[in-house]
Write a protein that holds these residues in place. Structure first.
Motif, PDB file in Angstrom:
ATOM      1  N   ILE A 276     -13.058  17.128 -20.410  1.00  0.00           N
ATOM      2  CA  ILE A 276     -13.006  16.667 -19.022  1.00  0.00           C
ATOM      3  C   ILE A 276     -11.751  15.828 -18.788  1.00  0.00           C
ATOM      4  O   ILE A 276     -11.052  15.979 -17.775  1.00  0.00           O
ATOM      5  CB  ILE A 276     -14.268  15.861 -18.682  1.00  0.00           C
ATOM      6  CG1 ILE A 276     -15.498  16.783 -18.642  1.00  0.00           C
ATOM      7  CG2 ILE A 276     -14.112  15.148 -17.339  1.00  0.00           C
ATOM      8  CD1 ILE A 276     -16.822  16.041 -18.568  1.00  0.00           C
TER       9      ILE A 276
ATOM     10  N   GLN B 251      -8.904  16.572 -16.065  1.00  0.00           N
ATOM     11  CA  GLN B 251      -8.542  15.618 -15.019  1.00  0.00           C
ATOM     12  C   GLN B 251      -7.057  15.285 -15.049  1.00  0.00           C
ATOM     13  O   GLN B 251      -6.447  15.034 -13.996  1.00  0.00           O
ATOM     14  CB  GLN B 251      -9.401  14.354 -15.157  1.00  0.00           C
ATOM     15  CG  GLN B 251     -10.865  14.630 -14.831  1.00  0.00           C
ATOM     16  CD  GLN B 251     -11.776  13.428 -14.992  1.00  0.00           C
ATOM     17  OE1 GLN B 251     -12.755  13.293 -14.268  1.00  0.00           O
ATOM     18  NE2 GLN B 251     -11.483  12.552 -15.942  1.00  0.00           N
TER      19      GLN B 251
ATOM     20  N   PRO C  46     -10.527  13.280 -10.044  1.00  0.00           N
ATOM     21  CA  PRO C  46     -11.735  13.361 -10.882  1.00  0.00           C
ATOM     22  C   PRO C  46     -12.344  14.758 -10.835  1.00  0.00           C
ATOM     23  O   PRO C  46     -12.350  15.420  -9.794  1.00  0.00           O
ATOM     24  CB  PRO C  46     -12.679  12.330 -10.249  1.00  0.00           C
ATOM     25  CG  PRO C  46     -11.793  11.427  -9.448  1.00  0.00           C
ATOM     26  CD  PRO C  46     -10.658  12.279  -8.969  1.00  0.00           C
ATOM     27  N   LEU C  47     -12.851  15.195 -11.964  1.00  0.00           N
ATOM     28  CA  LEU C  47     -13.667  16.396 -12.008  1.00  0.00           C
ATOM     29  C   LEU C  47     -15.094  16.000 -11.647  1.00  0.00           C
ATOM     30  O   LEU C  47     -15.588  14.956 -12.101  1.00  0.00           O
ATOM     31  CB  LEU C  47     -13.619  17.001 -13.406  1.00  0.00           C
ATOM     32  CG  LEU C  47     -14.413  18.283 -13.641  1.00  0.00           C
ATOM     33  CD1 LEU C  47     -13.941  19.422 -12.749  1.00  0.00           C
ATOM     34  CD2 LEU C  47     -14.320  18.686 -15.122  1.00  0.00           C
TER      35      LEU C  47
ATOM     36  N   SER D  96     -16.174  10.118 -20.055  1.00  0.00           N
ATOM     37  CA  SER D  96     -15.081  10.884 -19.450  1.00  0.00           C
ATOM     38  C   SER D  96     -14.504  10.264 -18.190  1.00  0.00           C
ATOM     39  O   SER D  96     -13.361  10.549 -17.816  1.00  0.00           O
ATOM     40  CB  SER D  96     -15.566  12.291 -19.108  1.00  0.00           C
ATOM     41  OG  SER D  96     -16.501  12.246 -18.047  1.00  0.00           O
TER      42      SER D  96
ATOM     43  N   CYS E   8     -15.637  11.102 -15.332  1.00  0.00           N
ATOM     44  CA  CYS E   8     -15.797  12.110 -14.276  1.00  0.00           C
ATOM     45  C   CYS E   8     -16.885  11.678 -13.316  1.00  0.00           C
ATOM     46  O   CYS E   8     -17.497  10.611 -13.461  1.00  0.00           O
ATOM     47  CB  CYS E   8     -16.104  13.477 -14.877  1.00  0.00           C
ATOM     48  SG  CYS E   8     -17.792  13.696 -15.490  1.00  0.00           S
TER      49      CYS E   8
END
Length: 279
Positions: free
Chosen positions: A129, A133, A139-140, A168, A170
């Motif tokens: 992730i 990114q 952000p994912l 992460s 995320c």
């Protein structure tokens, strides 16, 4: 980037409605559209014209199906670079996909499969992730999937999701119908699951309909109106975490635009989400 209010209501853009929406003025009560990014990447001709016109009328959210963040293969960095160009071109801030896997070494499996939940997998996914990114420069956002098989001895789902989010940085697309379906099929408390998630990490919500089989198993079909139990869970979710942009999904038995629009607008009444304030 075009901002989307936390109290916004959107619909999943489907081919049946795309040309009509491109031709009409923005529809009152529909604040944004969520498109399936694989259907629109690198398009030309009539579809490119549709997309250009839609992007002028509505803020867009991009939702993906093929990132396969949970597999053990290297990220498809070429695909992510194409995604970033698309997001930048259409001023899209939110790009989401699924916390699942959908390919192996032989290719794509055309399904969203559950990841075996363990600390090692959570940490491996978190590293992927972060790489994604870095490419996306945003952000994912990852969605909790519906699933019909549980691996023995694995981590609690909410604990696994929290570990991925924390490691992460995320964000989460919280699919409320998926929580309801999984809770019914696997015997856990859906409100407790939702309450255990970290509010700051939740970027937006999905809501949809499902189907109950003769054996009582719920199937996430996106093929019916949202039932009262899921609407009530959505109301509880907003009470717990506060308002977020909410997308109504419909992928099967797709009704005409007036019916879909009215169901989306009606979500405000059910969940107590006020209309966005005028800019």
């Amino acid at each position: 980037m075009r901002s989307i209010s936390p109290t916004a209501i959107g619909v999943g853009l489907r081919a049946e409605h795309a040309q009509w929406l491109a031709d009409q003025d923005p529809q009152p009560g529909i604040d944004f559209l969520e498109l399936t990014i694989e259907n629109w990447l690198d398009v030309g001709g009539r579809k490119r014209e549709q997309l250009e016109r839609l992007s002028e009328k509505y803020p867009l959210v991009a939702h993906g199906l093929s990132l396969s963040i949970g597999d053990t293969l290297p990220l498809d960095t070429d695909f992510l670079a194409r995604v970033k160009r698309f997001l930048d071109r259409y001023r899209i801030d939110i790009y989401s996909d699924h916390l699942s896997y959908s390919r192996d070494r032989q290719g794509y499996l055309y399904d969203l499969l559950p990841i075996p939940r363990c600390e090692e997998m959570a940490d491996r996914i978190a590293a992927k992730i972060k790489q994604a990114q870095d490419i996306l420069q945003r952000p994912l956002v990852l969605e909790n999937i519906s699933y019909y098989h549980c691996h023995a001895g694995q981590m609690d789902e909410a604990v696994f999701i929290r570990r991925v989010l924390e490691q992460s940085g995320c964000q989460m697309l919280l699919d409320i119908n998926n929580v309801y379906v999984n809770a019914a099929n696997h015997g856990y408390d859906p409100q407790g699951f939702i309450a255990s998630l970290p509010s700051p990490a939740i970027r937006y919500f999905h809501i949809a309909g499902h189907w109950r089989g003769d054996d009582g198993v719920l199937i996430d079909t996106h093929g019916a109106a949202v039932c009262g139990e899921v609407l009530e869970l959505a109301r509880q979710t907003v009470a717990l975490h506060g308002p977020r942009p909410l997308v109504l999904e419909r992928d099967n038995h797709i009704p005409g635009w007036p019916e879909l629009r009215d169901e989306a607008i009606g979500l405000r009444k059910w969940i107590g989400q006020p209309a966005p304030q005028a800019a």
